[in-house]
Design a protein around this motif. Structure first.
Motif, PDB file in Angstrom:
ATOM      1  N   ALA A  27     -21.198  11.752 -16.844  1.00 39.34           N
ATOM      2  CA  ALA A  27     -21.355  11.773 -15.241  1.00 39.34           C
ATOM      3  C   ALA A  27     -19.949  11.460 -14.431  1.00 39.34           C
ATOM      4  N   LEU A  28     -19.473  10.223 -15.145  1.00 41.76           N
ATOM      5  CA  LEU A  28     -18.204   9.619 -14.598  1.00 41.76           C
ATOM      6  C   LEU A  28     -16.885  10.315 -14.863  1.00 41.76           C
ATOM      7  N   VAL A  29     -16.890  10.962 -16.116  1.00 43.58           N
ATOM      8  CA  VAL A  29     -15.839  11.896 -16.542  1.00 43.58           C
ATOM      9  C   VAL A  29     -15.863  13.083 -15.683  1.00 43.58           C
ATOM     10  N   THR A  30     -17.102  13.586 -15.427  1.00 43.93           N
ATOM     11  CA  THR A  30     -17.027  15.066 -14.589  1.00 43.93           C
ATOM     12  C   THR A  30     -16.852  14.481 -13.033  1.00 43.93           C
ATOM     13  N   LEU A  31     -16.967  13.591 -12.540  1.00 45.87           N
ATOM     14  CA  LEU A  31     -16.447  13.291 -11.134  1.00 45.87           C
ATOM     15  C   LEU A  31     -15.089  12.679 -11.059  1.00 45.87           C
ATOM     16  N   ILE A  32     -14.644  12.140 -12.057  1.00 43.35           N
ATOM     17  CA  ILE A  32     -13.212  11.459 -11.678  1.00 43.35           C
ATOM     18  C   ILE A  32     -12.025  12.323 -12.296  1.00 43.35           C
ATOM     19  N   LEU A  33     -12.266  13.059 -13.267  1.00 40.79           N
ATOM     20  CA  LEU A  33     -11.378  13.729 -14.280  1.00 40.79           C
ATOM     21  C   LEU A  33     -10.724  14.958 -13.507  1.00 40.79           C
ATOM     22  N   PRO A  34     -11.619  15.604 -12.468  1.00 40.59           N
ATOM     23  CA  PRO A  34     -10.914  16.682 -11.705  1.00 40.59           C
ATOM     24  C   PRO A  34     -10.073  16.016 -10.476  1.00 40.59           C
ATOM     25  N   VAL A  35     -10.272  14.863  -9.998  1.00 50.03           N
ATOM     26  CA  VAL A  35      -9.494  14.202  -9.001  1.00 50.03           C
ATOM     27  C   VAL A  35      -8.316  13.763  -9.489  1.00 50.03           C
TER      28      VAL A  35
END
Length: 62
Positions: A27-35
């Protein structure tokens, strides 16, 4: 009977905890990586070429 059920729950608790950790990491990778990807590939020299639009409205005289 309780001692048998507790020993059976021990591996199950570990797998639930592992699933929680892995799910949180995903979940953290999914939320932070695109930014970070957007910030990395966005241009720093973006020109703001917005033109002001003016409209002249016809006067309606009675």
């Amino acid at each position: 009977m309780n001692s048998n059920s507790q020993s059976a729950n021990s591996p199950d608790t570990y797998s639930h905890r592992l699933a929680d950790v892995v799910g949180t990491a995903i979940a953290l990778v999914t939320l932070i990586l695109p930014v970070f990807v957007i910030a990395h590939y966005s241009s720093h020299n973006v020109q703001n070429n917005q033109q002001t639009l003016t409209y002249t409205l016809p006067n309606s005289e009675d």
